[in-house]
Design a protein around this motif. Structure first.
Motif, PDB file in Angstrom:
ATOM      1  N   ARG A  19      48.024 101.195  16.268  1.00  0.00           N
ATOM      2  CA  ARG A  19      48.029  99.798  16.699  1.00  0.00           C
ATOM      3  C   ARG A  19      46.586  99.296  16.722  1.00  0.00           C
ATOM      4  O   ARG A  19      45.689 100.004  17.171  1.00  0.00           O
ATOM      5  CB  ARG A  19      48.624  99.661  18.109  1.00  0.00           C
ATOM      6  N   GLU A 257      52.204 103.475   9.123  1.00  0.00           N
ATOM      7  CA  GLU A 257      52.747 102.315   9.821  1.00  0.00           C
ATOM      8  C   GLU A 257      51.685 101.779  10.768  1.00  0.00           C
ATOM      9  O   GLU A 257      51.240 102.490  11.670  1.00  0.00           O
ATOM     10  CB  GLU A 257      54.014 102.697  10.590  1.00  0.00           C
ATOM     11  N   THR A 259      50.498  98.452  13.241  1.00  0.00           N
ATOM     12  CA  THR A 259      50.861  97.212  13.929  1.00  0.00           C
ATOM     13  C   THR A 259      49.589  96.479  14.336  1.00  0.00           C
ATOM     14  O   THR A 259      48.689  97.079  14.932  1.00  0.00           O
ATOM     15  CB  THR A 259      51.708  97.499  15.177  1.00  0.00           C
ATOM     16  N   THR A 261      48.470  93.681  16.787  1.00  0.00           N
ATOM     17  CA  THR A 261      49.008  92.996  17.953  1.00  0.00           C
ATOM     18  C   THR A 261      48.600  91.521  17.960  1.00  0.00           C
ATOM     19  O   THR A 261      47.581  91.137  17.387  1.00  0.00           O
ATOM     20  CB  THR A 261      48.524  93.656  19.248  1.00  0.00           C
ATOM     21  N   GLU A 265      53.124  83.551  15.476  1.00  0.00           N
ATOM     22  CA  GLU A 265      54.387  83.231  14.801  1.00  0.00           C
ATOM     23  C   GLU A 265      54.160  82.228  13.673  1.00  0.00           C
ATOM     24  O   GLU A 265      54.775  82.294  12.617  1.00  0.00           O
ATOM     25  CB  GLU A 265      55.384  82.679  15.816  1.00  0.00           C
ATOM     26  N   SER A 286      57.521  93.735   9.214  1.00  0.00           N
ATOM     27  CA  SER A 286      58.455  93.251  10.224  1.00  0.00           C
ATOM     28  C   SER A 286      57.677  92.702  11.406  1.00  0.00           C
ATOM     29  O   SER A 286      56.547  93.117  11.679  1.00  0.00           O
ATOM     30  CB  SER A 286      59.407  94.368  10.679  1.00  0.00           C
ATOM     31  N   TRP A 287      58.297  91.758  12.104  1.00  0.00           N
ATOM     32  CA  TRP A 287      57.664  91.133  13.259  1.00  0.00           C
ATOM     33  C   TRP A 287      58.415  91.505  14.526  1.00  0.00           C
ATOM     34  O   TRP A 287      59.648  91.586  14.540  1.00  0.00           O
ATOM     35  CB  TRP A 287      57.675  89.612  13.110  1.00  0.00           C
ATOM     36  N   THR A 288      57.666  91.742  15.567  1.00  0.00           N
ATOM     37  CA  THR A 288      58.227  92.000  16.889  1.00  0.00           C
ATOM     38  C   THR A 288      57.438  91.138  17.880  1.00  0.00           C
ATOM     39  O   THR A 288      56.402  90.563  17.524  1.00  0.00           O
ATOM     40  CB  THR A 288      58.087  93.475  17.288  1.00  0.00           C
ATOM     41  N   PRO A 289      57.894  91.029  19.113  1.00  0.00           N
ATOM     42  CA  PRO A 289      57.104  90.287  20.105  1.00  0.00           C
ATOM     43  C   PRO A 289      55.694  90.852  20.268  1.00  0.00           C
ATOM     44  O   PRO A 289      54.793  90.159  20.736  1.00  0.00           O
ATOM     45  CB  PRO A 289      57.926  90.442  21.388  1.00  0.00           C
ATOM     46  N   ASP A 290      55.511  92.105  19.854  1.00  0.00           N
ATOM     47  CA  ASP A 290      54.205  92.750  20.013  1.00  0.00           C
ATOM     48  C   ASP A 290      53.236  92.390  18.899  1.00  0.00           C
ATOM     49  O   ASP A 290      52.020  92.454  19.068  1.00  0.00           O
ATOM     50  CB  ASP A 290      54.400  94.267  20.056  1.00  0.00           C
ATOM     51  N   LEU A 292      52.721  92.179  14.253  1.00  0.00           N
ATOM     52  CA  LEU A 292      53.196  92.442  12.898  1.00  0.00           C
ATOM     53  C   LEU A 292      53.032  93.918  12.580  1.00  0.00           C
ATOM     54  O   LEU A 292      51.969  94.499  12.820  1.00  0.00           O
ATOM     55  CB  LEU A 292      52.386  91.625  11.887  1.00  0.00           C
ATOM     56  N   THR A 293      54.077  94.512  12.018  1.00  0.00           N
ATOM     57  CA  THR A 293      54.024  95.908  11.597  1.00  0.00           C
ATOM     58  C   THR A 293      54.229  95.991  10.089  1.00  0.00           C
ATOM     59  O   THR A 293      55.165  95.390   9.543  1.00  0.00           O
ATOM     60  CB  THR A 293      55.110  96.746  12.292  1.00  0.00           C
TER      61      THR A 293
END
Length: 423
Positions: A19, A257, A259, A261, A265, A286-290, A292-293
């Motif tokens: 990360r 992988e 991410t 932080t 958006e 892929s996107w998460t609330p945390d 971009l990964t």
């Protein structure tokens, strides 16, 4: 290996995963500083990038009479009476050498501009001639380059100006950012080949509108800024998505992988297109609330990419393409010949010196992957070249990066962040 001989790029021993949090965007930070300096009251900026380019911008604005103070993570910018005499060191920062002169024109007195040795080779004639057309007195010895001086009288007439901004969108942004403070505003008309880096123009327009400035960009190649105040605004600076490029590239090349932080958006930053670009090379995003990964799939496919709007990403993208399973074509980036260095020539030289097969085209690069060997990778005092070199070093033994310290331009902690991710 000593820093003088070159920084040993960390070699990836397997998939790179982790990360990363990158600091604030340089492009947004320097625009926010300019707008805050000529706003109608104090602005409070959080997450402002602390790096060479932003330090140069801060110093330039304070030399003109703007007060800038730090309180923890907040930077307060208080406009003052702009005046000379003053001297501005532009370093190698395009945003300083191009954005500050239209503001200096509002000062009362002479403001002199100079910078690093290579900065004197960067074309400035377009913005200097545009300012002359708007009633500003400029002295550059007829060179259209640094050093030059702006003699301000405390106000600028403004009005209509036609220019050729095909060499850099910064020529348009420079006038956009200051134009509302001109007596007649500014009506900017582009005449020439397409303007590159549209996201940076969108960024300038969006930031002006956030501060209450009326901008009409409904007509192609024309931007009309109405005269009026620029509202002071407290704002948070987005992470620098272009600086995330090498970290995400590490996942693409090693099947890992990574991410990043805090990935916004919605964004006007060119780096916002990285997920789409890396999926073209075969990766997954892929996107998460945390944040971009990006995940590497173990295969890197060649790609044919139009990078005309995101040219600053080209060095890292070229480094990824050098390890693809087939040729890649990077198009629409002829304007990179006038960036911090001639990036197309620099990339061709450095990859081929390691055994690569890279050829310049009229508007870009053709990259045919070949096995690369170690050696010294020159950076030309260009932070994006250093990023590209670090990416190459993931898969090449014995790669040394000349002047890794040039990454301080926009990401001073790059060597530590990179070593921490790769090791």
């Amino acid at each position: 290996m000593s820093q003088e001989q070159g920084w040993a790029a960390p070699r990836a021993e397997g998939p790179v995963s982790g990360r990363i949090t990158v600091p604030g965007s340089k492009s947004i930070s320097n625009r926010a500083l300019i707008l805050a300096a000529i706003a109608d009251g104090p602005s409070h900026l959080t997450g402002l990038l602390a790096a060479r380019d932003t330090t140069l911008m801060r110093t330039a604005l304070t030399s003109l009479g703007v007060a800038i103070a730090d309180t923890g993570s907040t930077v307060t910018v208080t406009p003052g009476s702009l005046k000379g005499p003053a001297s501005v060191d532009c370093g190698l920062a395009g945003t300083v050498m191009r954005f500050v002169p239209p503001v200096a024109a509002l000062a009362d007195g002479v403001v002199e501009f100079d910078g690093d040795e290579y900065a004197r080779e960067r074309p400035m004639g377009v913005i200097l001639d545009a300012l002359r057309a708007l009633g500003v007195q400029i002295e550059d010895g007829g060179t259209g380059r640094m050093p030059y001086s702006v003699s301000g009288t405390g106000s600028v007439r403004g009005g209509t100006v036609t220019l050729d901004a095909s060499g850099s969108s910064q020529f348009v942004s420079a006038l956009l950012l200051a134009g509302a403070r001109y007596d007649e505003g500014v009506d900017i008309r582009h005449d020439g080949k397409p303007v590159p880096s549209q996201p940076h123009l969108d960024m300038s327009v969006a930031m002006l509108r956030e501060r209450g400035v009326q901008v009409d960009d409904s007509e192609p190649n024309r931007w009309v800024v109405a005269p009026g105040p620029i509202r002071a605004l407290d704002s948070a600076i987005e992470p620098d998505l272009s600086n995330a490029a090498p970290f995400l590239a590490a996942a693409v090349l090693t099947g890992g992988e990574v991410t990043v932080t805090g990935w916004p958006e919605h964004t006007t930053q060119p780096g916002g297109q990285l997920p789409e670009i890396f999926t073209r090379f075969g990766a997954e995003a892929s996107w998460t609330p945390d944040g971009l990964t990006v995940r590497g799939t173990g295969r890197v496919t060649g790609a044919d990419l139009d990078l005309s709007q995101v040219g600053e990403l080209s060095p890292v993208i070229a480094a990824v393409a050098a390890f693809a399973d087939g040729p890649s074509y990077l198009r629409g980036i002829a304007h990179l010949r006038n960036h911090e260095t001639d990036r197309l020539a620099a990339l061709e030289n450095e990859f081929n010196a390691l055994g690569g097969d890279v050829t310049q085209t009229a508007d870009g690069l053709e990259i045919r992957p070949k096995p690369l060997q170690g050696g010294l990778f020159a950076t030309y005092h260009d932070h994006r070249m250093a990023h590209a070199a670090a990416v190459v070093g993931l898969l090449v033994d014995g790669l040394l990066i000349e002047n890794i310290g040039t990454t301080a331009k926009t990401l001073p902690a790059f060597p530590e962040l990179w070593s921490g991710l790769v090791s």
